[in-house]
Design a protein around this motif. Sequence first.
Motif, PDB file in Angstrom:
ATOM      1  N   GLY A 121       0.912  27.769 -14.531  1.00  0.00           N
ATOM      2  CA  GLY A 121       2.247  28.052 -13.735  1.00  0.00           C
ATOM      3  C   GLY A 121       2.699  29.289 -14.010  1.00  0.00           C
ATOM      4  N   ILE A 122       2.557  29.949 -15.210  1.00  0.00           N
ATOM      5  CA  ILE A 122       3.033  31.366 -15.438  1.00  0.00           C
ATOM      6  C   ILE A 122       2.248  32.368 -14.651  1.00  0.00           C
ATOM      7  CG2 ILE A 122       3.248  33.314 -17.018  1.00  0.00           C
ATOM      8  CD1 ILE A 122       3.853  31.195 -19.187  1.00  0.00           C
ATOM      9  N   ASN A 123       1.137  32.239 -14.639  1.00  0.00           N
ATOM     10  CA  ASN A 123      -0.007  33.079 -13.747  1.00  0.00           C
ATOM     11  C   ASN A 123       0.368  32.922 -12.369  1.00  0.00           C
ATOM     12  OD1 ASN A 123      -1.057  34.564 -15.684  1.00  0.00           O
ATOM     13  ND2 ASN A 123      -2.833  33.011 -15.978  1.00  0.00           N
ATOM     14  N   PHE A 169      -5.863  20.097 -15.953  1.00  0.00           N
ATOM     15  CA  PHE A 169      -5.002  20.245 -14.580  1.00  0.00           C
ATOM     16  C   PHE A 169      -6.085  20.284 -13.444  1.00  0.00           C
ATOM     17  CE2 PHE A 169      -2.780  22.694 -11.513  1.00  0.00           C
ATOM     18  CZ  PHE A 169      -1.509  21.919 -11.442  1.00  0.00           C
ATOM     19  N   ASP A 220      -4.633  23.613 -26.294  1.00  0.00           N
ATOM     20  CA  ASP A 220      -3.977  24.699 -25.478  1.00  0.00           C
ATOM     21  C   ASP A 220      -3.249  24.031 -24.251  1.00  0.00           C
ATOM     22  OD1 ASP A 220      -4.370  26.736 -26.987  1.00  0.00           O
ATOM     23  OD2 ASP A 220      -5.676  27.770 -25.979  1.00  0.00           O
ATOM     24  N   ASN A 221      -2.000  24.306 -23.936  1.00  0.00           N
ATOM     25  CA  ASN A 221      -1.212  23.873 -22.891  1.00  0.00           C
ATOM     26  C   ASN A 221      -1.809  24.560 -21.756  1.00  0.00           C
ATOM     27  OD1 ASN A 221       0.170  22.472 -21.081  1.00  0.00           O
ATOM     28  ND2 ASN A 221       2.274  22.885 -22.024  1.00  0.00           N
ATOM     29  N   THR A 222      -2.887  24.297 -20.782  1.00  0.00           N
ATOM     30  CA  THR A 222      -3.454  25.033 -19.698  1.00  0.00           C
ATOM     31  C   THR A 222      -2.456  24.910 -18.454  1.00  0.00           C
ATOM     32  OG1 THR A 222      -4.609  23.024 -19.141  1.00  0.00           O
ATOM     33  CG2 THR A 222      -5.840  24.936 -20.364  1.00  0.00           C
ATOM     34  N   ILE A 223      -1.766  24.019 -18.361  1.00  0.00           N
ATOM     35  CA  ILE A 223      -0.766  23.788 -17.096  1.00  0.00           C
ATOM     36  C   ILE A 223       0.235  24.984 -17.424  1.00  0.00           C
ATOM     37  CG2 ILE A 223       0.883  22.446 -15.886  1.00  0.00           C
ATOM     38  CD1 ILE A 223      -0.972  19.856 -16.989  1.00  0.00           C
ATOM     39  N   HIS A 224       0.748  25.237 -18.329  1.00  0.00           N
ATOM     40  CA  HIS A 224       1.621  26.254 -18.768  1.00  0.00           C
ATOM     41  C   HIS A 224       1.114  27.672 -18.494  1.00  0.00           C
ATOM     42  CE1 HIS A 224       4.992  28.413 -20.692  1.00  0.00           C
ATOM     43  NE2 HIS A 224       4.079  28.873 -21.535  1.00  0.00           N
ATOM     44  N   TYR A 225      -0.030  28.045 -18.728  1.00  0.00           N
ATOM     45  CA  TYR A 225      -0.763  29.186 -18.400  1.00  0.00           C
ATOM     46  C   TYR A 225      -0.856  29.414 -16.823  1.00  0.00           C
ATOM     47  CZ  TYR A 225      -1.616  29.791 -23.323  1.00  0.00           C
ATOM     48  OH  TYR A 225      -1.432  29.825 -24.823  1.00  0.00           O
TER      49      TYR A 225
END
Length: 180
Positions: free
Chosen positions: A145-147, A53, A138-143
Motif C-alpha cells: 500500500g505504501i509503495n 496479498f 511481516d505485513n506485506t500488504i502494508h508495504y
Amino acid sequence: MSVEQIIFYVFAAMVLSSALFVVATKNLVHSIFLFFITLFSMAGLFVFALADFIALSQIVIYVGGVLVLMIFAFLLSNKQILDNPKPMRSRFLGIHHLPGIFVALVFFLVLIWTISLVDIGQLQWVKESQENTVKASDNTIHYIGINLMTRYLLPFEVVSVFLMMALIGAAHLARKERKV
C-alpha cells in the motif's frame, strides 16, 4: 526432503504441466479449465514466496473474475463449436511446428548463453535484495500500500487509464448496431 519442499514441487509441476497443456490442447473448453488449474497453482507458489496479498489477488481477480469472464464469453459467443466439437489430432508435433520449435530453441540458447556470462552475485539489485529480506511475520500488504501510493503512483494511474480504455473498447465492441 521436507513436506514444504514436496508441496512446492507439486505446485511447480502442476503449473508447468497445466500451462503446457493449455498451449498444446486444441479444445478451447479444456484449455480454459487447464488455465484455471494453472492460476490456482500459481497462487500456491505465491504463498510459498510469502506474497500472501498477491496470492489472494491472483485467486480473486484472475480466477474469480477474468477466468469466469472467459468461460462466459466463450460459451455465449459461438454455439457451433460446442455443438460440433472437432476431435483432437493424435500427432503432438508435426512438420508445421518446426519453425516455432527452431525459434524457441534459439531464444532458449541465447538465454542460457546470457545467464552463463553474468555473475549473479555481483549485480547491484541482487546485493540490495539480500539486505531487504521479507520475514513470514511481516505485513506485506502494508508495504504494498505504501509503495503503491508513493513510489508507484504514476504507473498505477497509467494502468487504471488503460483498463478504462479496454472497458470502453469492450463495451463498444459488444454493442449491437441498430438497423435504421
